[in-house]
Design a protein around this motif. Structure first.
Motif, PDB file in Angstrom:
ATOM      1  N   PRO A 105       7.934  10.918   1.557  1.00  0.00           N
ATOM      2  CA  PRO A 105       7.320   9.782   1.711  1.00  0.00           C
ATOM      3  C   PRO A 105       7.710   9.183   3.025  1.00  0.00           C
ATOM      4  CG  PRO A 105       8.400   9.796  -0.474  1.00  0.00           C
ATOM      5  CD  PRO A 105       8.577  10.874   0.301  1.00  0.00           C
ATOM      6  N   LEU A 106       6.877   8.430   4.034  1.00  0.00           N
ATOM      7  CA  LEU A 106       7.369   8.059   5.065  1.00  0.00           C
ATOM      8  C   LEU A 106       8.149   6.492   5.025  1.00  0.00           C
ATOM      9  CD1 LEU A 106       4.227   8.093   7.502  1.00  0.00           C
ATOM     10  CD2 LEU A 106       6.312   9.317   7.514  1.00  0.00           C
ATOM     11  N   PHE A 107       8.059   6.114   3.638  1.00  0.00           N
ATOM     12  CA  PHE A 107       8.650   4.660   3.541  1.00  0.00           C
ATOM     13  C   PHE A 107       9.462   4.810   2.223  1.00  0.00           C
ATOM     14  CE2 PHE A 107       5.010   3.788   5.829  1.00  0.00           C
ATOM     15  CZ  PHE A 107       5.549   2.955   7.345  1.00  0.00           C
TER      16      PHE A 107
ATOM     17  N   ARG B 158       3.569   0.990  -3.465  1.00  0.00           N
ATOM     18  CA  ARG B 158       3.064   0.899  -4.614  1.00  0.00           C
ATOM     19  C   ARG B 158       1.701   1.515  -4.838  1.00  0.00           C
ATOM     20  NH1 ARG B 158      -0.170  -2.585  -7.363  1.00  0.00           N
ATOM     21  NH2 ARG B 158      -0.642  -4.039  -5.788  1.00  0.00           N
ATOM     22  N   LEU B 159       0.820   1.269  -4.207  1.00  0.00           N
ATOM     23  CA  LEU B 159      -0.625   1.973  -4.105  1.00  0.00           C
ATOM     24  C   LEU B 159      -0.677   3.456  -3.847  1.00  0.00           C
ATOM     25  CD1 LEU B 159      -2.889  -0.981  -2.854  1.00  0.00           C
ATOM     26  CD2 LEU B 159      -2.324  -0.589  -5.090  1.00  0.00           C
ATOM     27  N   GLY B 160       0.334   3.740  -2.989  1.00  0.00           N
ATOM     28  CA  GLY B 160       0.485   4.816  -2.207  1.00  0.00           C
ATOM     29  C   GLY B 160       1.138   6.053  -3.344  1.00  0.00           C
ATOM     30  N   LYS B 161       1.731   5.926  -4.496  1.00  0.00           N
ATOM     31  CA  LYS B 161       2.261   6.552  -5.367  1.00  0.00           C
ATOM     32  C   LYS B 161       1.242   7.655  -5.911  1.00  0.00           C
ATOM     33  CE  LYS B 161       6.217   3.964  -6.597  1.00  0.00           C
ATOM     34  NZ  LYS B 161       7.211   4.401  -5.774  1.00  0.00           N
TER      35      LYS B 161
ATOM     36  N   VAL C 186       0.830  -1.155  -0.043  1.00  0.00           N
ATOM     37  CA  VAL C 186      -0.050   0.114   0.010  1.00  0.00           C
ATOM     38  C   VAL C 186       0.643   1.377  -0.154  1.00  0.00           C
ATOM     39  CG1 VAL C 186      -1.845   1.113   1.269  1.00  0.00           C
ATOM     40  CG2 VAL C 186      -2.120  -1.092   0.946  1.00  0.00           C
ATOM     41  N   ALA C 187       1.786   1.364   0.933  1.00  0.00           N
ATOM     42  CA  ALA C 187       2.744   2.327   1.179  1.00  0.00           C
ATOM     43  C   ALA C 187       3.644   2.719  -0.186  1.00  0.00           C
ATOM     44  CB  ALA C 187       3.455   2.498   2.151  1.00  0.00           C
TER      45      ALA C 187
END
Length: 174
Positions: A170-172, A152-155, A149-150
């Motif tokens: 970004p946090l990660f 790949r999807l979070g982009k 989620v963070a």
């Protein structure tokens, strides 16, 4: 299905666990800065943490919407799709912010630190999950989903500090 947010509000023990060690408090939904999503999608703060971070619903809809977390230091990440996924994350890995490598080993070390201060952590977590009617996945599954989620999807979910127009970091890392 009943609202999970409503269930949390009704289940005091679950709400207490989510507030600490989960650092997820439904009474802290106001973000201190004016922000928006770069996509222009709706953004709604609904919970926060003790350090000034905020959990936001992204887009239109109900509790199934994507959830973005923004800390008070200018970092943000999409962390869950829906409240149920978020609550499972917070219950299973309340130290998720510190799991930068998303590994079970890293999480196990963090868990050991939490257990030193809170020996009843597992029992409290299990009672909270039962009170909310949730089955808990294992830690590795939760961390793999957080990574997906963070990173790949979070982009597509970039938080912008509105007054200056710059994006949160970004946090990660990927």
């Amino acid at each position: 299905m009943e609202s999970l947010i409503a269930a949390i509000r009704e289940q005091a023990e679950a709400a207490r666990f989510l507030a600490w060690p989960g650092d997820f408090d439904l009474d802290r939904g106001d973000h201190v800065e004016e922000v928006h999503l770069a996509s222009g999608a709706a953004l709604e703060g609904f919970a926060g943490d003790g350090a000034g971070g905020t959990y936001f619903f992204c887009g239109e809809g109900g509790e199934e919407r994507p959830i973005l977390y923004a800390d008070s230091e200018g970092g943000a990440a999409l962390i869950a799709i829906g409240v149920q996924e978020l609550v499972r994350l917070v219950l299973v890995v309340p130290w998720w912010r510190d799991c930068q490598a998303f590994t079970d080993e890293e999480s196990h070390e963090l868990e050991a630190e939490y257990l030193e201060d809170m020996p009843d952590l597992v029992a409290r977590r299990n009672r909270a999950a039962t009170a909310l009617g949730l089955d808990l996945p294992d830690r590795a599954e939760v961390l793999a989903r957080l990574r997906e989620v963070a990173t790949r999807l979070g982009k597509d979910f970039v938080l912008v500090f509105t007054p200056e127009g710059h994006s949160y970091e970004p946090l990660f890392a990927d």
